[in-house]
Design a protein around this motif. Structure first.
Motif, PDB file in Angstrom:
ATOM      1  N   LEU A   1       0.875  -1.079   0.093  1.00 32.68           N
ATOM      2  CA  LEU A   1       0.110   0.175   0.068  1.00 32.68           C
ATOM      3  C   LEU A   1       0.938   1.040   0.069  1.00 32.68           C
ATOM      4  CD1 LEU A   1      -2.804   1.264   0.172  1.00 32.68           C
ATOM      5  CD2 LEU A   1      -2.762   1.064   2.652  1.00 32.68           C
ATOM      6  N   ASN A   2       0.936   1.947  -0.866  1.00 31.67           N
ATOM      7  CA  ASN A   2       1.541   3.123  -1.321  1.00 31.67           C
ATOM      8  C   ASN A   2       1.116   4.480  -2.009  1.00 31.67           C
ATOM      9  OD1 ASN A   2       3.893   4.645  -1.180  1.00 31.67           O
ATOM     10  ND2 ASN A   2       4.990   3.795  -2.943  1.00 31.67           N
ATOM     11  N   ASN A   3       0.700   5.451  -1.369  1.00 26.54           N
ATOM     12  CA  ASN A   3       0.232   6.714  -1.864  1.00 26.54           C
ATOM     13  C   ASN A   3      -1.159   6.301  -2.411  1.00 26.54           C
ATOM     14  OD1 ASN A   3       2.638   8.212  -1.618  1.00 26.54           O
ATOM     15  ND2 ASN A   3       3.386   7.535  -3.421  1.00 26.54           N
ATOM     16  N   GLY A   4      -1.875   5.650  -1.622  1.00 25.99           N
ATOM     17  CA  GLY A   4      -3.324   5.476  -1.966  1.00 25.99           C
ATOM     18  C   GLY A   4      -3.468   4.134  -2.910  1.00 25.99           C
ATOM     19  N   LEU A   5      -2.617   3.623  -3.342  1.00 26.62           N
ATOM     20  CA  LEU A   5      -2.687   2.684  -4.379  1.00 26.62           C
ATOM     21  C   LEU A   5      -2.263   1.100  -3.587  1.00 26.62           C
ATOM     22  CD1 LEU A   5      -1.330   3.869  -7.613  1.00 26.62           C
ATOM     23  CD2 LEU A   5      -3.559   3.202  -7.252  1.00 26.62           C
ATOM     24  N   LEU A   6      -3.281   0.148  -3.697  1.00 26.82           N
ATOM     25  CA  LEU A   6      -2.860  -1.226  -3.102  1.00 26.82           C
ATOM     26  C   LEU A   6      -2.305  -1.990  -4.364  1.00 26.82           C
ATOM     27  CD1 LEU A   6      -3.065  -3.351  -0.817  1.00 26.82           C
ATOM     28  CD2 LEU A   6      -5.365  -3.646  -1.769  1.00 26.82           C
TER      29      LEU A   6
END
Length: 155
Positions: A114-119
Protein backbone atom coordinates in the motif's frame (compact mmCIF):
# COMPACT_ATOMS: atom_id res chain seq x y z
CA UNK A 1 -31.10 -12.84 -19.90
CA UNK A 2 -29.56 -15.33 -22.31
CA UNK A 3 -27.61 -18.26 -20.97
CA UNK A 4 -25.24 -20.60 -22.71
CA UNK A 5 -25.70 -24.36 -22.41
CA UNK A 6 -22.33 -25.94 -21.55
CA UNK A 7 -23.65 -29.52 -21.67
CA UNK A 8 -21.78 -30.39 -24.91
CA UNK A 9 -18.55 -29.19 -23.33
CA UNK A 10 -19.09 -31.37 -20.25
CA UNK A 11 -19.74 -34.56 -22.22
CA UNK A 12 -16.81 -34.18 -24.62
CA UNK A 13 -14.05 -32.89 -22.35
CA UNK A 14 -12.55 -33.65 -18.99
CA UNK A 15 -11.10 -31.15 -16.56
CA UNK A 16 -12.62 -28.03 -18.10
CA UNK A 17 -15.53 -27.80 -15.68
CA UNK A 18 -13.89 -24.87 -13.84
CA UNK A 19 -13.58 -22.95 -17.10
CA UNK A 20 -17.24 -23.51 -17.95
CA UNK A 21 -18.29 -22.51 -14.42
CA UNK A 22 -16.12 -19.38 -14.70
CA UNK A 23 -17.73 -18.41 -18.01
CA UNK A 24 -21.18 -19.10 -16.63
CA UNK A 25 -20.61 -17.02 -13.50
CA UNK A 26 -19.18 -14.17 -15.58
CA UNK A 27 -22.27 -14.16 -17.76
CA UNK A 28 -24.55 -14.20 -14.72
CA UNK A 29 -22.68 -11.41 -12.92
CA UNK A 30 -24.68 -8.35 -12.08
CA UNK A 31 -24.14 -5.93 -14.95
CA UNK A 32 -24.84 -2.98 -12.66
CA UNK A 33 -22.01 -3.88 -10.30
CA UNK A 34 -20.14 -0.91 -8.94
CA UNK A 35 -16.89 0.12 -10.57
CA UNK A 36 -15.49 0.99 -7.15
CA UNK A 37 -12.65 0.95 -6.49
CA UNK A 38 -11.09 1.38 -9.92
CA UNK A 39 -8.23 -0.98 -10.70
CA UNK A 40 -5.57 -1.89 -13.28
CA UNK A 41 -4.24 -5.33 -14.19
CA UNK A 42 -0.70 -5.14 -15.52
CA UNK A 43 1.36 -7.79 -17.29
CA UNK A 44 4.92 -7.45 -16.04
CA UNK A 45 6.37 -10.38 -17.99
CA UNK A 46 5.27 -13.83 -19.20
CA UNK A 47 4.66 -15.15 -15.69
CA UNK A 48 4.22 -12.04 -13.51
CA UNK A 49 1.24 -9.73 -13.10
CA UNK A 50 0.19 -6.87 -10.83
CA UNK A 51 -3.24 -5.66 -9.78
CA UNK A 52 -3.38 -2.04 -8.60
CA UNK A 53 -6.48 -0.76 -6.81
CA UNK A 54 -7.13 2.90 -6.00
CA UNK A 55 -7.99 2.76 -2.29
CA UNK A 56 -7.47 6.38 -1.25
CA UNK A 57 -8.51 6.97 2.33
CA UNK A 58 -8.13 3.34 3.46
CA UNK A 59 -5.42 2.31 5.89
CA UNK A 60 -3.64 -1.03 5.85
CA UNK A 61 -5.76 -2.17 8.81
CA UNK A 62 -8.98 -1.50 6.91
CA UNK A 63 -8.03 -3.69 3.92
CA UNK A 64 -8.16 -7.48 3.68
CA UNK A 65 -6.82 -9.81 0.98
CA UNK A 66 -7.89 -13.42 0.85
CA UNK A 67 -7.38 -16.27 -1.66
CA UNK A 68 -9.84 -19.14 -1.62
CA UNK A 69 -10.56 -21.67 -4.39
CA UNK A 70 -8.49 -19.69 -6.93
CA UNK A 71 -10.41 -16.48 -6.23
CA UNK A 72 -8.59 -13.43 -4.87
CA UNK A 73 -10.88 -11.24 -2.77
CA UNK A 74 -9.90 -7.71 -1.84
CA UNK A 75 -12.17 -5.95 0.62
CA UNK A 76 -12.10 -2.66 2.42
CA UNK A 77 -14.17 -1.59 5.38
CA UNK A 78 -13.74 1.90 6.75
CA UNK A 79 -13.45 2.24 10.49
CA UNK A 80 -16.28 4.30 11.93
CA UNK A 81 -15.10 7.86 12.28
CA UNK A 82 -17.52 10.15 14.01
CA UNK A 83 -16.30 13.52 12.88
CA UNK A 84 -18.11 16.77 12.79
CA UNK A 85 -16.75 17.51 9.34
CA UNK A 86 -19.03 19.35 7.00
CA UNK A 87 -18.31 19.00 3.31
CA UNK A 88 -19.29 21.33 0.52
CA UNK A 89 -18.41 18.48 -1.83
CA UNK A 90 -17.16 14.97 -1.00
CA UNK A 91 -15.73 13.31 -4.11
CA UNK A 92 -13.43 10.81 -2.39
CA UNK A 93 -15.45 7.66 -1.88
CA UNK A 94 -14.87 5.95 1.43
CA UNK A 95 -17.54 3.29 1.24
CA UNK A 96 -16.87 -0.36 1.93
CA UNK A 97 -16.10 -2.58 -1.06
CA UNK A 98 -15.23 -6.07 -2.17
CA UNK A 99 -13.51 -6.94 -5.46
CA UNK A 100 -12.98 -10.50 -6.68
CA UNK A 101 -10.45 -11.70 -9.22
CA UNK A 102 -10.46 -15.24 -10.64
CA UNK A 103 -6.92 -16.63 -10.73
CA UNK A 104 -5.78 -19.14 -13.32
CA UNK A 105 -4.33 -22.45 -12.20
CA UNK A 106 -0.87 -22.11 -10.65
CA UNK A 107 -1.12 -18.30 -10.23
CA UNK A 108 -0.08 -17.35 -6.71
CA UNK A 109 -0.17 -14.04 -4.81
CA UNK A 110 3.43 -13.06 -4.07
CA UNK A 111 2.81 -9.97 -1.97
CA UNK A 112 0.92 -6.71 -1.54
CA UNK A 113 1.98 -3.12 -0.94
CA UNK A 114 0.00 0.00 0.00
CA UNK A 115 1.67 3.18 -1.22
CA UNK A 116 0.22 6.63 -1.96
CA UNK A 117 -3.38 5.35 -1.99
CA UNK A 118 -2.64 2.46 -4.36
CA UNK A 119 -2.83 -1.16 -3.23
CA UNK A 120 -0.58 -3.19 -5.53
CA UNK A 121 -0.86 -6.98 -5.44
CA UNK A 122 1.88 -9.07 -7.03
CA UNK A 123 0.95 -12.30 -8.81
CA UNK A 124 3.13 -14.98 -10.38
CA UNK A 125 2.40 -18.10 -12.38
CA UNK A 126 4.42 -20.92 -10.81
CA UNK A 127 4.23 -24.04 -12.92
CA UNK A 128 5.20 -27.32 -11.24
CA UNK A 129 8.33 -28.97 -12.67
CA UNK A 130 6.22 -31.74 -14.22
CA UNK A 131 4.34 -29.17 -16.34
CA UNK A 132 7.37 -27.24 -17.58
CA UNK A 133 8.58 -28.02 -21.10
CA UNK A 134 11.66 -30.18 -21.25
CA UNK A 135 14.01 -31.09 -24.05
CA UNK A 136 14.40 -34.76 -24.94
CA UNK A 137 17.80 -35.67 -26.38
CA UNK A 138 17.97 -37.91 -29.42
CA UNK A 139 20.51 -40.74 -29.19
CA UNK A 140 21.87 -42.47 -32.27
CA UNK A 141 24.10 -45.14 -30.70
CA UNK A 142 21.74 -47.36 -28.69
CA UNK A 143 18.25 -48.57 -29.59
CA UNK A 144 15.53 -47.19 -27.33
CA UNK A 145 13.11 -50.08 -27.86
CA UNK A 146 14.35 -53.67 -27.80
CA UNK A 147 12.42 -56.15 -29.91
CA UNK A 148 12.21 -59.65 -28.44
CA UNK A 149 12.52 -62.05 -31.37
CA UNK A 150 11.22 -64.98 -29.28
CA UNK A 151 7.74 -63.38 -29.17
CA UNK A 152 5.45 -62.46 -31.95
CA UNK A 153 6.37 -64.49 -35.01
CA UNK A 154 5.05 -67.80 -33.75
CA UNK A 155 2.84 -69.63 -36.25
Amino acid sequence: MNTIDFTPLYRSSIGFDRLAALLDSSLRADQTASGYPPYNIEVIDDDRYAISLAVAGFSKKELELKVENSVLSVSGKRADTDTDSRYLYQGIATRSFERRFNLADHVEVTGAELNNGLLTIGLQRQLPEAMKPRVISINTSAPVLEHDSSKGNAA
